[in-house]
Design a protein around this motif. Structure first.
Motif, PDB file in Angstrom:
ATOM      1  N   SER A   1       0.761  -1.129  -0.144  1.00 47.92           N
ATOM      2  CA  SER A   1       0.016  -0.009   0.081  1.00 47.92           C
ATOM      3  C   SER A   1       0.706   1.173   0.125  1.00 47.92           C
ATOM      4  N   SER A   2       0.264   2.273  -0.334  1.00 43.30           N
ATOM      5  CA  SER A   2       1.136   3.528  -0.296  1.00 43.30           C
ATOM      6  C   SER A   2       0.229   4.825  -0.049  1.00 43.30           C
ATOM      7  N   SER A   3       0.986   6.018   0.342  1.00 40.25           N
ATOM      8  CA  SER A   3       0.012   7.016   1.033  1.00 40.25           C
ATOM      9  C   SER A   3       0.910   8.330   0.848  1.00 40.25           C
ATOM     10  N   ARG A   4       0.407   9.322   0.526  1.00 39.20           N
ATOM     11  CA  ARG A   4       1.400  10.663   0.704  1.00 39.20           C
ATOM     12  C   ARG A   4       0.864  11.489   1.982  1.00 39.20           C
ATOM     13  N   ASP A   5      -0.080  10.854   2.854  1.00 37.72           N
ATOM     14  CA  ASP A   5      -0.211  11.689   3.907  1.00 37.72           C
ATOM     15  C   ASP A   5      -0.515  10.680   5.213  1.00 37.72           C
ATOM     16  N   LEU A   6      -0.197   9.464   4.979  1.00 36.55           N
ATOM     17  CA  LEU A   6      -0.188   8.441   6.220  1.00 36.55           C
ATOM     18  C   LEU A   6      -1.685   8.175   6.637  1.00 36.55           C
ATOM     19  N   VAL A   7      -2.520   8.834   6.046  1.00 38.04           N
ATOM     20  CA  VAL A   7      -4.042   8.817   6.367  1.00 38.04           C
ATOM     21  C   VAL A   7      -4.859   8.166   5.184  1.00 38.04           C
ATOM     22  N   ASN A   8      -4.735   8.646   3.963  1.00 39.80           N
ATOM     23  CA  ASN A   8      -5.297   7.927   3.049  1.00 39.80           C
ATOM     24  C   ASN A   8      -4.197   6.806   2.261  1.00 39.80           C
TER      25      ASN A   8
END
Ligand code: FRU
Length: 449
Positions: A56-63
């Motif tokens: 998984s990946s995320s730019r904001d650690l939320v989405n």
């Protein structure tokens, strides 16, 4: 539309897999502004099975965006835990443990390398895998690699041991392919329960007075502080070959005192001043029996680690990044009671306990509080935490105390996400526990006794 049992408990602001089983976070790395999290994954089952690496990946650690499965089992075995690194010239590599059973049916583990692109969308296994062959160790897994600038070499920390393995081994390399064994630490330090030590991490850190230290984090598979698996750490020195504990051998330091914080790992190359760690919010004692239909397993919130000075000496404090913390709506508990709008919320209260007094915290509308904060006559604060039995999980219920030290007034911060509770006192004493409440958005009550 009816919600399945597991969907009811799916957290909103934590990473889960859409389908299948997950355990340890693997290959944590930030590349070109994107946080990548791989994880131990069986896409075909809600139980631990042939391990793949999910992604998984995320730019904001939320989405979080879910990606295709990254690593599949091959002739060397299934893909156990490991890490990711970025080289000086911008190349991304994954290093993991291949696992299979030998002719005698015993665990056989070796270390393997994978070449990836910067988007982490293509993965090519190194043709000469395994890069570190097994030399007869029954436990030889979970490589965590970092660049040791002073020594000009890569260092790998990994779980080591002739049988179940209750120490951490260090290997070094100039090219990530040829490795030399350096030393082993831990056979006589810290907690040695009945389970293996697993998933180490070694972090250079600076104390408030500017002194430099190395923090070695290790998962304790069983008989940790809390029943079952838990995450311990050591503060010491590392000279490129050997880790030396700065505390007496019997000192036990815990990153989290709860039942559901295991296999913590930090992101490579991000936040050097305060490494960002993520853990699996589960416990090998009951992880195979948690209510699961679509998916099983979830990650903790990411937490920045910092060394702080306390009356007991240097300790790690953990802080949820502001961007993640502010994604939770904060409930107002000033009247002692609040009705959250959903099962995902945060609370923060300053609590000042006179010696001999106590405060209880009850979540999910429960009659019996899950947490009681007690200040004894000597001024020490304890957290008593209880969790009731649930379903078929024999070892899920608990009732035990955490010694939180001499705190006086403290700030209580709690993140709740559809049953997952991450609670801390002064960002120093953390306890993470999963609950399966009838009403995840039930009332919250703080009562002075
Ligand atoms: C820790 C662990 C690791 C191993 C992985 C297997 O939770 O047991 O030691 O690599 O899980 O899934």
């Amino acid at each position: 539309m009816s919600t399945s049992l597991t969907e009811k408990f799916r957290p909103k602001l934590h990473l889960t897999a859409k389908y299948g089983w997950i355990n340890d976070p693997n290959g944590l790395i930030k590349v070109d502004g994107i946080y990548h999290v791989f994880y131990q994954h069986d896409p075909n089952s809600i139980h631990h099975g042939p391990m793949h690496w999910g992604h998984s990946s995320s730019r904001d650690l939320v989405n979080w965006e879910q990606h295709e499965v990254a690593l599949f089992p091959d002739g060397n075995g299934t893909c156990f835990s490991g890490c990711a690194v970025e080289t000086d010239d911008g190349k991304i590599k994954l290093i993991y443990t291949s696992h299979r059973l030998d002719e005698a049916g015993k665990d056989f583990q070796q270390q393997c390398l994978v070449h990836a692109d910067r988007a982490l969308s293509k993965f090519e296994k190194e043709p000469s895998n395994p890069i570190i062959k097994n030399s007869g160790l029954g436990c030889f897994r979970d490589p965590k690699v970092f660049w040791h600038a002073e020594g000009g070499r890569w260092i790998m920390a990994l779980a080591h041991g002739e049988t179940i393995g209750q120490s951490i081994g260090f290997h070094s390399s100039e090219d990530l392919i040829n490795w030399t064994f350096e030393s082993e630490f831990g056979n006589e330090d810290g907690r040695h329960g009945s389970g293996p030590w697993e998933c180490p991490d070694l972090l250079p850190m600076v104390a408030p007075d500017g002194s430099k230290h190395w923090v070695l984090v290790a998962g304790i598979g069983d008989e940790a502080y809390a029943p079952g698996s838990g995450t311990m750490y050591f503060i010491g020195k590392f000279d490129g070959k050997t880790f030396t504990n700065s505390n007496p051998r019997e000192t036990e330091l815990w990153l989290d005192y709860g039942r559901d914080y295991y296999a913590a790992q930090s992101f490579f190359g991000a936040h050097k001043d305060a490494p960002l760690a993520l853990a699996w919010s589960n416990n090998w004692k009951y992880s195979q029996q948690t209510p699961a239909e679509e998916f099983s397993g979830l990650m903790s919130l990411p937490r920045h680690l910092r060394l702080v000075e306390t009356p007991d000496g240097l300790r790690l404090s953990s802080l949820v990044p502001e961007s993640v913390s502010s994604a939770f709506s904060t409930i107002d508990l000033s009247s002692g009671q609040a009705q959250p709008a959903s099962g995902t919320y945060r609370l923060e209260e300053t609590i000042s306990l006179a010696p001999g007094s106590q405060v209880t915290l009850s979540l999910f509308g429960a009659d019996r509080p899950q947490f009681t904060f007690v200040r004894d006559k000597n001024g020490r604060t304890r957290i008593r935490q209880v969790r009731d039995a649930y379903g078929d999980m024999n070892e899920f219920a608990h009732d035990y105390d955490i010694d939180a030290g001499n705190l006086g007034a403290f700030t209580l911060e709690v993140f709740v996400d559809n049953g997952l509770v991450e609670l801390n006192l002064d960002k120093l004493i953390w306890t993470t526990n999963v609950y399966y409440p009838d009403t995840p958005a039930g009332a919250v009550t703080l009562t002075e006794i």
